[in-house]
Design a protein around this motif. Structure first.
Motif, short mmCIF file in Angstrom:
data_model
loop_
_atom_site.label_atom_id
_atom_site.label_comp_id
_atom_site.label_asym_id
_atom_site.label_seq_id
_atom_site.Cartn_x
_atom_site.Cartn_y
_atom_site.Cartn_z
N ASP A 154 0.81 -1.22 0.00
CA ASP A 154 0.00 0.00 0.00
C ASP A 154 0.84 1.28 0.00
OD1 ASP A 154 -2.41 -1.49 0.05
OD2 ASP A 154 -2.18 -1.77 2.22
N ALA A 155 1.93 1.29 -0.76
CA ALA A 155 2.82 2.45 -0.82
C ALA A 155 2.13 3.63 -1.50
CB ALA A 155 4.09 2.09 -1.57
N LYS A 156 2.46 4.81 -1.02
CA LYS A 156 1.94 6.05 -1.59
C LYS A 156 3.13 6.94 -1.97
CE LYS A 156 -2.30 6.11 1.17
NZ LYS A 156 -2.17 4.92 2.00
N ASP A 157 2.88 7.88 -2.86
CA ASP A 157 3.91 8.85 -3.28
C ASP A 157 5.20 8.15 -3.71
OD1 ASP A 157 2.11 10.89 -2.60
OD2 ASP A 157 2.87 10.98 -0.54
N VAL A 158 5.06 7.12 -4.53
CA VAL A 158 6.21 6.34 -4.99
C VAL A 158 7.01 7.14 -6.01
CG1 VAL A 158 6.93 4.25 -6.20
CG2 VAL A 158 5.03 4.16 -4.56
N SER A 159 8.32 7.20 -5.80
CA SER A 159 9.21 7.88 -6.72
C SER A 159 10.40 6.96 -7.02
CB SER A 159 9.72 9.19 -6.10
OG SER A 159 10.72 9.76 -6.91
N VAL A 160 10.62 6.69 -8.31
CA VAL A 160 11.75 5.87 -8.75
C VAL A 160 12.54 6.70 -9.74
CG1 VAL A 160 12.43 3.79 -10.00
CG2 VAL A 160 10.52 3.71 -8.39
N LYS A 161 13.85 6.76 -9.54
CA LYS A 161 14.71 7.53 -10.44
C LYS A 161 15.89 6.67 -10.86
CE LYS A 161 16.96 11.99 -10.95
NZ LYS A 161 17.38 13.22 -10.31
N CYS A 162 16.11 6.56 -12.16
CA CYS A 162 17.24 5.82 -12.72
C CYS A 162 18.16 6.80 -13.43
CB CYS A 162 16.75 4.77 -13.72
SG CYS A 162 15.70 3.50 -13.00
N GLU A 163 19.45 6.73 -13.14
CA GLU A 163 20.42 7.62 -13.78
C GLU A 163 21.44 6.81 -14.57
OE1 GLU A 163 21.98 10.57 -11.06
OE2 GLU A 163 20.12 10.50 -9.89
N VAL A 164 21.97 7.40 -15.62
CA VAL A 164 22.88 6.73 -16.54
C VAL A 164 24.04 6.05 -15.82
CG1 VAL A 164 24.50 7.10 -18.45
CG2 VAL A 164 22.31 8.24 -18.46
N ASP A 165 24.59 6.68 -14.79
CA ASP A 165 25.76 6.14 -14.10
C ASP A 165 25.45 4.93 -13.22
OD1 ASP A 165 24.44 7.34 -11.99
OD2 ASP A 165 26.17 8.49 -11.28
N GLY A 166 24.18 4.46 -13.24
CA GLY A 166 23.81 3.29 -12.46
C GLY A 166 23.20 3.60 -11.11
N ARG A 167 22.92 4.86 -10.87
CA ARG A 167 22.29 5.22 -9.59
C ARG A 167 20.78 4.97 -9.69
NH1 ARG A 167 24.64 8.24 -5.85
NH2 ARG A 167 25.98 9.15 -7.43
N PHE A 168 20.27 4.16 -8.75
CA PHE A 168 18.84 3.85 -8.67
C PHE A 168 18.34 4.39 -7.34
CE2 PHE A 168 15.28 1.30 -7.25
CZ PHE A 168 14.49 1.19 -8.39
N SER A 169 17.38 5.31 -7.39
CA SER A 169 16.84 5.92 -6.17
C SER A 169 15.36 5.61 -6.04
CB SER A 169 17.04 7.43 -6.19
OG SER A 169 18.40 7.75 -6.31
N PHE A 170 14.94 5.32 -4.82
CA PHE A 170 13.54 4.99 -4.54
C PHE A 170 13.11 5.73 -3.28
CE2 PHE A 170 10.55 2.64 -1.92
CZ PHE A 170 9.51 2.42 -2.79
N SER A 171 11.88 6.23 -3.31
CA SER A 171 11.28 6.78 -2.10
C SER A 171 9.77 6.57 -2.18
CB SER A 171 11.62 8.25 -1.91
OG SER A 171 11.01 9.03 -2.92
N ILE A 180 20.25 2.36 -18.78
CA ILE A 180 19.55 3.25 -19.71
C ILE A 180 18.27 3.72 -19.02
CG2 ILE A 180 18.42 3.41 -21.97
CD1 ILE A 180 20.26 1.11 -22.89
N PRO A 181 18.25 4.96 -18.53
CA PRO A 181 17.09 5.46 -17.78
C PRO A 181 15.76 5.33 -18.53
CG PRO A 181 18.91 6.99 -17.55
CD PRO A 181 19.32 5.97 -18.59
N GLU A 182 15.78 5.55 -19.86
CA GLU A 182 14.54 5.47 -20.63
C GLU A 182 14.01 4.03 -20.69
OE1 GLU A 182 17.52 6.61 -22.20
OE2 GLU A 182 17.14 8.59 -21.35
N GLY A 183 14.85 3.05 -20.43
CA GLY A 183 14.46 1.65 -20.48
C GLY A 183 14.04 1.10 -19.13
N CYS A 184 13.89 1.96 -18.14
CA CYS A 184 13.48 1.53 -16.80
C CYS A 184 11.96 1.62 -16.68
CB CYS A 184 14.14 2.39 -15.74
SG CYS A 184 15.93 2.23 -15.75
N LYS A 185 11.34 0.52 -16.23
CA LYS A 185 9.89 0.46 -16.06
C LYS A 185 9.56 0.16 -14.61
CE LYS A 185 9.26 -1.66 -20.62
NZ LYS A 185 8.77 -2.86 -21.29
#
Length: 166
Positions: A26-43, A63-68
């Motif tokens: 039941d997560a709310k306000d989900v934010s996922v960010k993928c960056e070219v250098d391999g940094r994956f951030s979640f909140s 490849i950030p555009e390829g992240c789903k």
């Protein structure tokens, strides 16, 4: 000022992708960010208002555009596209032991030897939470153990709770 917690993260890989399953019902306000250098951030915010977040420095570039991302009732499923089609030695760039909240997802795991089945995988199948297709409630669970195993685990937990009280 409340501190942020880390949810359990299960991971698996294919030659071209990394799959991350974040256990946060039941997560709310989900934010996922993928960056070219391999940094994956979640909140996200948990059901009780508790903030959850983490940042992973993945083994190699992505490849950030390829992240789903697909948000389910029990978990958040992420497919992260690798920059180069290759099998990573580990999930993270650092070679130390990963944080205790990061574990292998044996339900999705494929070995490098399983190349034939690697091409048969489809993100739609692997990112399926089992919630929208009329399947049973158990489909979205992180582990698909027979109900007898869950029964034994529950008995073991009760046994430990009773022992700790006396």
């Amino acid at each position: 000022m409340g501190s942020s917690k880390q949810p359990e993260v299960l991971w698996a890989q294919r030659s071209d992708k990394i799959y991350l399953t974040i256990a946060l019902p039941d997560a709310k306000d989900v934010s996922v960010k993928c960056e070219v250098d391999g940094r994956f951030s979640f909140s996200a915010v948990g059901v009780d208002g508790q903030p959850f977040s983490f940042t992973l420095q993945l083994y190699s570039n992505i490849i950030p555009e390829g992240c789903k991302t697909k948000i389910g009732l029990r978990n958040i499923l992420c497919s992260v596209q690798k920059e180069k089609k290759d099998w990573w030695k580990r999930l993270l760039k650092s070679d130390g032991k990963p944080a205790p909240y990061i574990k292998v997802d044996w339900n999705k795991w494929r070995d490098e030897d399983d190349v034939a089945s690697d091409d048969d995988d489809d993100d739609d199948d692997l990112l399926n939470t089992g919630e929208d297709d009329g399947s049973s409630d158990d489909e979205g669970m992180l582990c698909k153990f027979p109900s007898f195993v869950f029964f034994l685990l529950n008995i073991w937990t009760l046994y430990r709770v009773i022992l700790l009280k006396f």
